[in-house]
Design an enzyme around this catalytic site. Sequence first.
Site, short mmCIF file in Angstrom:
data_model
loop_
_atom_site.label_atom_id
_atom_site.label_comp_id
_atom_site.label_asym_id
_atom_site.label_seq_id
_atom_site.Cartn_x
_atom_site.Cartn_y
_atom_site.Cartn_z
CG HIS A 1 37.00 37.80 44.52
ND1 HIS A 1 37.65 36.44 44.46
CD2 HIS A 1 37.69 38.62 44.27
CE1 HIS A 1 38.91 36.59 44.14
NE2 HIS A 1 39.18 37.81 44.17
CB CYS B 1 39.56 34.59 47.13
SG CYS B 1 37.98 34.42 47.32
#
Length: 794
Positions: free
Chosen positions: A748, A309
Site C-alpha cells: 500500500h 493508491c
Amino acid sequence: MECIHVNAAELQPPRPNQSVYRDDCTQCFDSINDPAGLDVCLYCFNGGCAGERNHALLHYEGLTHPLVLNIKRTRKKVNRDEPPQKISKLAIAAETEADRYDTVTQVKCYACKIDDVDRTSGQLAAVVDGIMKANTFARQAEVEAWEQEITPCEHTLCLEQEAPRQIESQGHCSMCELKGNLWLCLQCGNLGCGRAQFGGAGGNSHGLAHADSTNHPVAVKLGSITSEGTADIYCYSCNEERVDTELTAHLAHWGIDIAGREKTEKSMTELQIEQNLRWEFSMTTEDGKELKPLFGKGFTGLKNLGNSCYLASILQCLLSLPVFEHRYHQPNDTPPASQSPAEDLETQLRKLADGLLSGRYSHPDTDVIASEYSPEIPHQKGLAPAMLKHLIGRGHEEFSTMRQQDAFELLLHLFKQITRSGHPPPLQDPVKAFKFVMEQRLQCLSCKKVRYRSDEQDNISIPVPVRRKPKKPEAHQTLQADESIKNDDFESVTLEECLDIFTIVEVVELTCPSCGSKDGFSKRMAFKTFPELLAVNARRFEIVNWVPTKLDIPVIVGDAPFALDAYKSLGHQNDEELLPDDISTAAMPSFVPNEGALGQLEQMGFSRVRCEKALHATGNSDADAAMNWLFAHMEDPDIDAPVDLGGSTSGGNATTADPEKIEMLGNMGFSPPQARKALKETSGDVERAVDWLFNHPDDQGDFEVEGRNTDAPAMSQEKEVPGSDKLPANFQLASIVCHKGNSIHAGHYVAFIRKEIPDDTADAWVLFNDEKVVKAVDVDEMKKFAYVYFFKHL
C-alpha cells in the site's frame, strides 16, 4: 408543448462497449449525488453537471445535443458496522444500487426549454432504459482491466457436447426452484443454481453438485450472456473463471442465440470489484486514538479505485506543488473546448486540480453515521479520478490494469504524458521544474586526459547501502532465505551518504582512445545544474531468487534545509586536457574479457562467444554470475551471435542506443544514461539490459552523446539548459510517498505532504491515505522508509 427532438435518428441506446458517464461530470467532480443532479447526454452519453457550473449547458452549446437525462440520487442512511468477514471468490453477497440509493430521473430538452419531457415519447424509452442499465464508465474500465487476466483452459478448448435436447427445467434450477444465478452446463445442458449467496440472489450450489457427480467441468452463467458474445464461464475442474473461445457455437448447440441476448445479472468480475471497494479501516495512533480528519482547500482525498493508491499518492504530491497548481487550477477559466472531455488529458488534469485544491468536495461523509464500532468523525468520501486513471493507463501494459504498480514508474510515465500533452503560451509545462543536467567526468588513469558528457534528467535514483545488524544464530537457523530477509534489521543511513555513493568516483575498465592504456578510467557524475524541484527515488532492493525484493532500510532525512553544493560538477578546468574530439568510433574504449573468469567458463564447456557475452552482461568479474546468466539465457535466439565488444571499425552504429528502448527502460525507473549503457552492453537487447541493470545497481550509466564527442550537453546548443547552476543549492523536503510491503507491486502507498494547517502556527505534515486526510503523527519514522522524495529548491 412537445419536444420536437424525440424522434431524432441519432437517439440510440448505448452499446455494450460504449462509455456512459453517469457517475460524475466529465469536467468537474459534481455528481448525481448533488441537489441539481447530473445531465447525461442522450446522444453521446457525456455527463455534465446541472448545478451552478452547468457544464451540461456548455456541452449543449458546443455540440448542439439538446436532450439529456437528469439523474438525482440520494443515499439511504446506513449505520457503519464492523468490516465484513473475508469471503471467498464465489461467495460474494452483492448489494444493488437500489439497496443503497433512491434515484429520480427526468428527461430535459435544452433547445425546447422543457424540463420534463415525456420519456415514453419517440425513442426516449429505449435510450433512457439503456443508460440506466449500462455500466458506468468507471465500472466498465475496472471490469475490462480485471478481465485481462482470464484465459481459456484445456476443458473449454476441448469441450465435447452431448446430443442437443430440450432443457427440462426451463427457467429454474433442475434441483430446486431458484430462478436467478443459474448456470448452464455446456456439456449436457443441465441448469443448476450457483453457490450459496453468490450474486446476491441466493444459491444452493446445485451447479457445483452437478459438476461433481457428472465430471462435466464447464458452465456458463445465463444472466451474464451478452449479444457481444461474452459471458461468465467457470471451469469446476480448474476452479477458475475461464474464457470459451467457441461460446457462440456452444450456446447455439443448446438453442441459445446470443444475437438477441441482454445481460440481466452482474458478472463475477463486477461483483468482485464491488466487494474490493467496500472495505474500510480506521486510522489510529499507537494508543488507539483516532487521527483527526482534515477538511477544506488542499485537504481532499482520492478514493481507491481498486489498487490505485500508487496513483493517488503521486497525484497528491504533484498537485500540492505551486507549479502544478498554477498550471492546472484555473477556477475562473472556461474548461478547454473538447468534443470528448473524458478523453482529454488537459481537461482531466484541470478537473483533478479543481477537485483537490478548491475544497469544494472536502467535507465529512454525511452518509456515514457513527456507531459503537466507529465513534470517530467520518472521513470524506474522496474523489474518484476514474477518467484520469483510464487516460494515463491507456495503451500501457501495466498501468491499464487493476493491479498494484510502482509509484515511481508511474511518476516518470506521467511526466512524459504531461510534457507531450501540449502547453500553449502563456501556459508552461510544469515538468520543466523537475528538469536539470547531470554531468559525467571521465579521466584516463594513465594520460590524465578528460572527457565531459551531459544528460538532461527529471529525477535521480539513489542506491541505499545495505548494512545488516547482527542476528541471533538460533533465529537465523530457523528461517528460510526469503523469510530471513523479511525479518532482517538494518543499520540506518543518511541521505547524504546515499548521495555520496551516487556521486562517488569509481574506476571503470576501458581502453583509452588517446594513449591506448588499459589501466582504465576514473568516472564521476555530478550535478551540472539543479532543478527547481528534485524527485528522488531511494533504491532499497536486493535480488532474492532472481526477484527484486524491497528492504526496510531506514534513511534519515531531516525537515531542515540542506545543501547540495558538494555534489555540483566543477566542469572543465583550465589545466585539464580534453581527449581529442575527432577520435573515431574504431578507437572508442573497448571491452576486454576477464581472462581468469573467461578460462573458468570455457573449462565448463561454454563456447568463447557465450562466455564473452555473459561476462559482458554481468560486469566482467565473477564467473559464477556469468554462469548463472548463461543458464538463464540458454534459449536466447542470439546466444551464439558474436557480441560487439567495441573497438571494431564496423561497429559505429552499435554504440547508438534505440531511443524507444531507452524510453522503455525509463518507464521502469532507470535514467537515460543507465538505459543507454545497459543497451550498449547487451547489444540492444531490452531483457538482457534489465538483467544488466539489476547486476550493476551502482553504475550511473553512459552520458555519451550520439554522434558527438565533446564536452557539450546532450541538448542542442540552441536549447535552453534546464535548471540553475547558481550556488548555494539549498533544498528542503516538501513531500514523500511511502510504501508498505515487500514488493513495490504489492502492499500500500500513502503520501505525506508538508502543508499549512489552519490554526497551526507552523507547517505540519499531512497524511493522504486514499480518501482519508489527517494530520500526521510519527512522520520522522515514516520518512525513514519513503520510496519517493520531493524536494524544493529554496
